[in-house]
Design a protein around this motif. Sequence first.
Motif, mmCIF file in Angstrom:
data_model
loop_
_atom_site.group_PDB
_atom_site.id
_atom_site.type_symbol
_atom_site.label_atom_id
_atom_site.label_comp_id
_atom_site.label_asym_id
_atom_site.label_seq_id
_atom_site.Cartn_x
_atom_site.Cartn_y
_atom_site.Cartn_z
ATOM 1 N N GLY A 1 20.559 26.956 28.844
ATOM 2 C CA GLY A 1 19.826 27.452 29.996
ATOM 3 C C GLY A 1 18.730 28.401 29.589
ATOM 4 O O GLY A 1 18.371 28.489 28.411
ATOM 5 N N LEU A 2 18.206 29.097 30.582
ATOM 6 C CA LEU A 2 17.139 30.080 30.373
ATOM 7 C C LEU A 2 17.756 31.476 30.307
ATOM 8 O O LEU A 2 18.543 31.849 31.188
ATOM 9 C CB LEU A 2 16.136 30.008 31.527
ATOM 10 N N VAL A 3 17.400 32.223 29.284
ATOM 11 C CA VAL A 3 17.930 33.575 29.115
ATOM 12 C C VAL A 3 16.816 34.481 28.603
ATOM 13 O O VAL A 3 15.909 34.032 27.898
ATOM 14 C CB VAL A 3 19.143 33.572 28.156
ATOM 15 N N MET B 1 26.176 32.925 21.225
ATOM 16 C CA MET B 1 24.865 33.367 20.774
ATOM 17 C C MET B 1 24.543 34.701 21.434
ATOM 18 O O MET B 1 24.451 34.773 22.662
ATOM 19 C CB MET B 1 23.804 32.322 21.124
ATOM 20 N N ASN B 2 24.406 35.726 20.620
ATOM 21 C CA ASN B 2 24.057 37.063 21.104
ATOM 22 C C ASN B 2 22.673 37.462 20.602
ATOM 23 O O ASN B 2 22.144 36.872 19.661
ATOM 24 C CB ASN B 2 25.093 38.083 20.624
ATOM 25 N N SER B 3 22.133 38.483 21.217
ATOM 26 C CA SER B 3 20.827 39.030 20.803
ATOM 27 C C SER B 3 19.795 37.924 20.625
ATOM 28 O O SER B 3 19.099 37.846 19.602
ATOM 29 C CB SER B 3 20.986 39.814 19.489
ATOM 30 N N LEU B 4 19.699 37.070 21.613
ATOM 31 C CA LEU B 4 18.823 35.908 21.516
ATOM 32 C C LEU B 4 17.360 36.320 21.434
ATOM 33 O O LEU B 4 16.928 37.300 22.059
ATOM 34 C CB LEU B 4 19.066 34.973 22.686
ATOM 35 N N LYS B 5 16.612 35.531 20.658
ATOM 36 C CA LYS B 5 15.191 35.776 20.442
ATOM 37 C C LYS B 5 14.405 34.553 20.909
ATOM 38 O O LYS B 5 14.928 33.437 20.943
ATOM 39 C CB LYS B 5 14.934 35.992 18.939
ATOM 40 N N PRO B 6 13.123 34.750 21.223
ATOM 41 C CA PRO B 6 12.315 33.582 21.627
ATOM 42 C C PRO B 6 12.333 32.464 20.593
ATOM 43 O O PRO B 6 12.293 31.279 20.965
ATOM 44 C CB PRO B 6 10.921 34.187 21.789
ATOM 45 N N GLU B 7 12.429 32.811 19.325
ATOM 46 C CA GLU B 7 12.447 31.777 18.285
ATOM 47 C C GLU B 7 13.753 30.994 18.237
ATOM 48 O O GLU B 7 13.872 30.028 17.493
ATOM 49 C CB GLU B 7 12.159 32.385 16.903
ATOM 50 N N ASP B 8 14.742 31.390 19.036
ATOM 51 C CA ASP B 8 15.969 30.603 19.151
ATOM 52 C C ASP B 8 15.809 29.460 20.152
ATOM 53 O O ASP B 8 16.718 28.630 20.297
ATOM 54 C CB ASP B 8 17.145 31.488 19.592
ATOM 55 N N THR B 9 14.679 29.416 20.837
ATOM 56 C CA THR B 9 14.423 28.351 21.803
ATOM 57 C C THR B 9 14.414 26.997 21.110
ATOM 58 O O THR B 9 13.672 26.790 20.149
ATOM 59 C CB THR B 9 13.081 28.590 22.515
ATOM 60 N N ALA B 10 15.244 26.094 21.599
ATOM 61 C CA ALA B 10 15.381 24.777 20.980
ATOM 62 C C ALA B 10 16.376 23.952 21.785
ATOM 63 O O ALA B 10 17.071 24.482 22.666
ATOM 64 C CB ALA B 10 15.881 24.897 19.541
ATOM 65 N N ARG C 1 24.092 14.695 22.810
ATOM 66 C CA ARG C 1 22.734 14.493 23.300
ATOM 67 C C ARG C 1 21.935 15.781 23.370
ATOM 68 O O ARG C 1 20.723 15.744 23.591
ATOM 69 C CB ARG C 1 22.772 13.839 24.678
ATOM 70 N N GLY C 2 22.607 16.901 23.211
ATOM 71 C CA GLY C 2 21.894 18.168 23.165
ATOM 72 C C GLY C 2 21.873 18.918 24.481
ATOM 73 O O GLY C 2 22.030 18.345 25.556
ATOM 74 N N THR C 3 21.662 20.228 24.363
ATOM 75 C CA THR C 3 21.497 21.089 25.528
ATOM 76 C C THR C 3 20.349 22.054 25.241
ATOM 77 O O THR C 3 20.247 22.599 24.134
ATOM 78 C CB THR C 3 22.802 21.841 25.859
ATOM 79 N N GLN C 4 19.502 22.243 26.222
ATOM 80 C CA GLN C 4 18.288 23.054 26.030
ATOM 81 C C GLN C 4 18.624 24.538 26.156
ATOM 82 O O GLN C 4 19.273 24.962 27.127
ATOM 83 C CB GLN C 4 17.232 22.680 27.065
ATOM 84 N N VAL C 5 18.159 25.312 25.199
ATOM 85 C CA VAL C 5 18.233 26.771 25.267
ATOM 86 C C VAL C 5 16.803 27.299 25.238
ATOM 87 O O VAL C 5 16.053 26.997 24.312
ATOM 88 C CB VAL C 5 19.045 27.346 24.096
ATOM 89 N N THR C 6 16.458 28.083 26.247
ATOM 90 C CA THR C 6 15.121 28.679 26.323
ATOM 91 C C THR C 6 15.273 30.182 26.432
ATOM 92 O O THR C 6 15.948 30.684 27.340
ATOM 93 C CB THR C 6 14.345 28.136 27.519
ATOM 94 N N VAL C 7 14.657 30.889 25.502
ATOM 95 C CA VAL C 7 14.705 32.349 25.488
ATOM 96 C C VAL C 7 13.307 32.849 25.824
ATOM 97 O O VAL C 7 12.371 32.707 25.025
ATOM 98 C CB VAL C 7 15.168 32.892 24.131
ATOM 99 N N SER C 8 13.183 33.430 27.002
ATOM 100 C CA SER C 8 11.867 33.845 27.472
ATOM 101 C C SER C 8 12.013 34.892 28.558
ATOM 102 O O SER C 8 12.978 34.864 29.334
ATOM 103 C CB SER C 8 11.101 32.640 28.020
ATOM 104 N N SER C 9 11.036 35.795 28.609
ATOM 105 C CA SER C 9 11.029 36.786 29.677
ATOM 106 C C SER C 9 10.178 36.304 30.850
ATOM 107 O O SER C 9 10.043 37.011 31.854
ATOM 108 C CB SER C 9 10.513 38.124 29.149
#
Length: 120
Positions: free
Chosen positions: A10-12, A83-92, A112-120
């Motif tokens: 998800g988005l975090v 996954m803790n202390s997520l960073k934008p570069e963890d987006t994948a 099949r994968g799951t989307q992780v988006t790290v963004s403010s």
Amino acid sequence: QVQLVESGGGLVQPGGSLRLSCAASGFTFSRYRMSWYRQAPGAERELVASIASIGGSTNYADSVKDRFTISRDNAKSTVYLRMNSLKPEDTAVYYCNADGTYAGMRLNYWGRGTQVTVSS
């Protein structure tokens, strides 16, 4: 039929946390090394974390050490990635992988994968 089904993406916001799950079926889960990979847009798929079938030893990519934790529950045929202390570069897109042998054959399965988006 072999299935690996990821969930929990998800988005975090940066600094936040997520827990990914991968539910496995169709093979003897406890006998397989389980791993999480990720692939960012325009990049190659890379290994994030791995956990052995026996003994539970783990290894991590340097970029996620001390932030991510892989674990498995053989009774539930499920592998997790905290996954803790997520960073934008963890987006994948994060993929679950099972690797093992059966009757002398090397077997390798992907979800099949799951989307992780790290963004403010």
